[in-house]
Design a protein around this motif. Structure first.
Motif, PDB file in Angstrom:
ATOM      1  N   TYR A 375     -61.907 -60.483  -8.324  1.00 26.67           N
ATOM      2  CA  TYR A 375     -60.717 -59.915  -8.312  1.00 26.67           C
ATOM      3  C   TYR A 375     -60.155 -60.705  -6.989  1.00 26.67           C
ATOM      4  O   TYR A 375     -60.903 -60.824  -6.017  1.00 26.67           O
ATOM      5  CB  TYR A 375     -60.938 -58.125  -8.152  1.00 26.67           C
ATOM      6  CG  TYR A 375     -60.322 -57.778  -6.804  1.00 26.67           C
ATOM      7  CD1 TYR A 375     -59.074 -57.205  -7.289  1.00 26.67           C
ATOM      8  CD2 TYR A 375     -60.161 -57.786  -5.445  1.00 26.67           C
ATOM      9  CE1 TYR A 375     -58.118 -56.852  -6.956  1.00 26.67           C
ATOM     10  CE2 TYR A 375     -59.372 -57.097  -4.728  1.00 26.67           C
ATOM     11  CZ  TYR A 375     -58.402 -56.735  -5.186  1.00 26.67           C
ATOM     12  OH  TYR A 375     -57.559 -56.547  -4.171  1.00 26.67           O
ATOM     13  N   GLN A 377     -56.864 -60.411  -4.067  1.00 23.09           N
ATOM     14  CA  GLN A 377     -56.358 -59.850  -3.516  1.00 23.09           C
ATOM     15  C   GLN A 377     -55.239 -60.129  -1.878  1.00 23.09           C
ATOM     16  O   GLN A 377     -56.428 -61.357  -1.053  1.00 23.09           O
ATOM     17  CB  GLN A 377     -57.227 -58.819  -2.699  1.00 23.09           C
ATOM     18  CG  GLN A 377     -55.558 -58.016  -1.508  1.00 23.09           C
ATOM     19  CD  GLN A 377     -56.902 -56.826  -0.785  1.00 23.09           C
ATOM     20  OE1 GLN A 377     -58.058 -56.706  -0.225  1.00 23.09           O
ATOM     21  NE2 GLN A 377     -55.548 -55.913  -0.746  1.00 23.09           N
ATOM     22  N   GLU A 381     -52.192 -59.102  -5.793  1.00 21.35           N
ATOM     23  CA  GLU A 381     -52.960 -58.849  -6.676  1.00 21.35           C
ATOM     24  C   GLU A 381     -53.660 -59.136  -7.748  1.00 21.35           C
ATOM     25  O   GLU A 381     -52.343 -59.110  -9.095  1.00 21.35           O
ATOM     26  CB  GLU A 381     -53.644 -57.515  -6.575  1.00 21.35           C
ATOM     27  CG  GLU A 381     -54.095 -57.093  -5.614  1.00 21.35           C
ATOM     28  CD  GLU A 381     -53.841 -55.470  -5.768  1.00 21.35           C
ATOM     29  OE1 GLU A 381     -54.777 -54.673  -5.329  1.00 21.35           O
ATOM     30  OE2 GLU A 381     -53.423 -54.059  -6.198  1.00 21.35           O
ATOM     31  N   GLU A 405     -59.445 -52.648 -10.020  1.00 22.50           N
ATOM     32  CA  GLU A 405     -59.268 -51.357  -8.815  1.00 22.50           C
ATOM     33  C   GLU A 405     -60.849 -51.239  -8.644  1.00 22.50           C
ATOM     34  O   GLU A 405     -61.321 -51.255  -7.182  1.00 22.50           O
ATOM     35  CB  GLU A 405     -58.237 -49.834  -8.639  1.00 22.50           C
ATOM     36  CG  GLU A 405     -57.220 -50.369  -9.167  1.00 22.50           C
ATOM     37  CD  GLU A 405     -56.372 -48.766  -8.822  1.00 22.50           C
ATOM     38  OE1 GLU A 405     -56.807 -47.544  -9.679  1.00 22.50           O
ATOM     39  OE2 GLU A 405     -55.757 -48.839  -8.986  1.00 22.50           O
ATOM     40  N   ARG A 408     -61.606 -53.781  -6.684  1.00 16.26           N
ATOM     41  CA  ARG A 408     -61.223 -53.802  -4.899  1.00 16.26           C
ATOM     42  C   ARG A 408     -61.741 -52.549  -4.262  1.00 16.26           C
ATOM     43  O   ARG A 408     -61.935 -53.464  -2.969  1.00 16.26           O
ATOM     44  CB  ARG A 408     -59.687 -53.409  -5.142  1.00 16.26           C
ATOM     45  CG  ARG A 408     -58.831 -52.957  -4.132  1.00 16.26           C
ATOM     46  CD  ARG A 408     -57.966 -52.542  -4.101  1.00 16.26           C
ATOM     47  NE  ARG A 408     -56.771 -52.836  -5.430  1.00 16.26           N
ATOM     48  CZ  ARG A 408     -56.267 -51.494  -5.540  1.00 16.26           C
ATOM     49  NH1 ARG A 408     -56.403 -50.729  -5.299  1.00 16.26           N
ATOM     50  NH2 ARG A 408     -55.452 -51.753  -6.520  1.00 16.26           N
ATOM     51  N   ASP A 409     -61.912 -51.968  -4.631  1.00 21.44           N
ATOM     52  CA  ASP A 409     -62.896 -50.946  -4.188  1.00 21.44           C
ATOM     53  C   ASP A 409     -64.339 -51.583  -3.133  1.00 21.44           C
ATOM     54  O   ASP A 409     -64.834 -51.212  -2.095  1.00 21.44           O
ATOM     55  CB  ASP A 409     -63.435 -49.998  -5.087  1.00 21.44           C
ATOM     56  CG  ASP A 409     -62.119 -48.936  -5.001  1.00 21.44           C
ATOM     57  OD1 ASP A 409     -60.532 -49.088  -4.417  1.00 21.44           O
ATOM     58  OD2 ASP A 409     -61.669 -47.965  -6.188  1.00 21.44           O
ATOM     59  N   THR A 412     -63.521 -54.426  -0.841  1.00 19.95           N
ATOM     60  CA  THR A 412     -62.967 -53.653   0.107  1.00 19.95           C
ATOM     61  C   THR A 412     -64.114 -52.797   1.387  1.00 19.95           C
ATOM     62  O   THR A 412     -64.213 -53.292   2.438  1.00 19.95           O
ATOM     63  CB  THR A 412     -61.725 -52.575   0.198  1.00 19.95           C
ATOM     64  OG1 THR A 412     -61.131 -53.130   0.005  1.00 19.95           O
ATOM     65  CG2 THR A 412     -61.346 -51.829   1.379  1.00 19.95           C
TER      66      THR A 412
END
Length: 448
Positions: A375, A377, A381, A405, A408-409, A412
């Motif tokens: 992934y 960002q 994305e 996602e 991403r979570d 992050t």
């Protein structure tokens, strides 16, 4: 027990014979491997360029704050009474950190003397002087982007593009050996070589592949690749690869001198870790040198260790450069700092690699790489199936948005638990931002 960390700037593993490359560009690594060393085939830097990567592996943190009170490898060893030294000529690292942190008992930032490039021609010095005069007005009016577009439309890329300067590998090795011989007993040394960094084709006295470029040819092609990458031809890329590989081979010669000295003059149990701070781009995603998006051509790095405690000749599982500091501590018999985020390289725990870049248009640049997926960002994305698309050419973010996602979570959450990244964030003063922008470390549109 002594240890040495050797890093080479901008060095791609797929340009090394030990990783399957057709050219034997870095035979020095065979010295380590023939003496029982370990080759890691899937090692990754935690930053896209020196500004992120070097602090991250020296402090074993994905987003080091660079504060004096944040633990570092050198600081932990110094507190244990082990002399430490840093010998390098990386301008960006010195601008960001330098000797002022007090981490290393000996800190040598080498510049000038045998720099790989001489003074620029008169016309370029005049151009730079003119730009220096108008820059304050441009900044005051807030029209830097517009001014850059006008600049590129009017002036040749050779005038705009700035060549990096650094000290050659021969001098770096000489200084490293001099320091090693001055130390009585256990020590830690970090030595960093810059020669494969652009401008390519600087190994004049030991040019291994293709024809040696003159200063003007090298500068012209470096400028073209930096400012107008879409105009670079396949022949241009082949020419740059020859220059790059020749610089790697030159670096190998002088790293071999260091390795031979370590194995013959230092105790036979000396530990060595060899790696790179990041790779370099040859147009794979439309860019050259090392920009800001953490594709594998930038974050996949070579990694070889000797006397680190490994039993394996080859490790294929993922490792990351934040693992280096706790590995060195472990080898010295010292407890790593509890704030280190890496795991010793000898430990088999699965790694979920994280990488960062400088902020791009106010958006953080981040990546997560594990379980065969990646992934990214940045200003957009991206999500890649590495098992079927190792070149990261087919962005599956829209079709696999639920998986993306989830990545991403996790990326992050893991990163935002840490201090805010100081490079490119609001904590950096304007003078440092300007210097980094000139070197190309804050914006994809600026040449580094």
């Amino acid at each position: 027990m002594s240890s040495v960390l050797v890093t080479v700037d901008s060095l791609r593993p797929d340009h090394l014979g030990q990783y399957g490359y057709a050219r034997d560009t870095f035979p020095a690594l065979d010295v380590l491997l023939d003496n029982g060393g370990t080759l890691y085939t899937n090692a990754f830097a935690n930053g896209t360029h020196s500004a992120e990567s070097i602090p991250s592996f020296l402090r074993s943190r994905y987003q080091p704050s660079l504060d004096d009170d944040e633990p570092s490898l050198a600081g932990v060893l110094e507190n244990a009474g082990i002399p430490t030294a840093a010998i390098h000529s990386n301008t960006v690292y010195d601008e960001l950190v330098g000797a002022e942190t007090g981490d290393f008992s000996t800190y040598q930032y080498l510049t000038g003397g045998d720099s790989v490039r001489s003074d620029p021609p008169l016309r370029k010095r005049l151009f730079r002087g003119m730009m220096d005069l108008i820059r304050p007005t441009v900044e005051r009016l807030g029209i830097r982007k517009q001014a850059e577009r006008v600049q590129q439309a009017i002036f040749s890329s050779e005038l705009i593009h700035t060549q990096s300067e650094y000290t050659r590998a021969s001098t770096i090795t000489e200084e490293a050996i001099r320091w090693i011989d001055s130390v009585d007993g256990e020590f830690f040394l970090w030595v960093h070589y810059m020669d494969p960094h652009r401008p390519y084709g600087v190994s004049e006295d030991e040019f291994a592949y293709g024809e040696l470029p003159d200063h003007e040819e090298s500068h012209r092609l470096m400028s073209k690749a930096g400012l107008r990458p879409k105009t670079v031809t396949d022949a241009d890329i082949d020419r740059m690869r020859d220059w790059y590989d020749s610089d790697i081979r030159y670096t190998s010669h002088h790293v071999r001198t260091l390795f031979d000295h370590l194995l013959s003059e230092v105790d036979e149990d000396v530990s060595v870790v060899f790696t790179a701070d990041h790779g370099d781009e040859f147009g794979e995603h439309g860019a050259f040198f090392h920009r800001n998006r953490p594709y594998d051509e930038l974050i996949h790095v070579p990694l070889v260790s000797l006397n680190l405690g490994n039993d394996e000749d080859v490790v294929t599982e993922q490792r990351e450069l934040v693992d280096v500091a706790p590995s060195v501590c472990e080898r010295h018999g010292i407890e790593p700092s509890s704030r280190f985020q890496g795991t010793p390289l000898t430990h088999t725990d699965p790694r979920r690699v994280l990488a960062t870049g400088s902020f791009l248009n106010g958006v953080p640049v981040r990546a997560g790489r594990w379980d065969g997926w990646k992934y990214i960002q940045s200003s957009e994305e991206e999500f890649y199936d590495l098992a079927n698309d190792g070149a990261e050419s087919n962005n599956l973010f829209e079709s696999r948005w639920d998986d993306a996602e989830r990545y991403r979570d996790q990326v992050t959450r893991r990163l935002e638990e840490r201090e805010e990244l100081s490079v490119g964030g609001e904590d950096v003063d304007e003078e440092t931002k300007e210097r980094l922008a000139q070197l190309g470390y804050l914006d994809d549109d600026v040449v580094e």
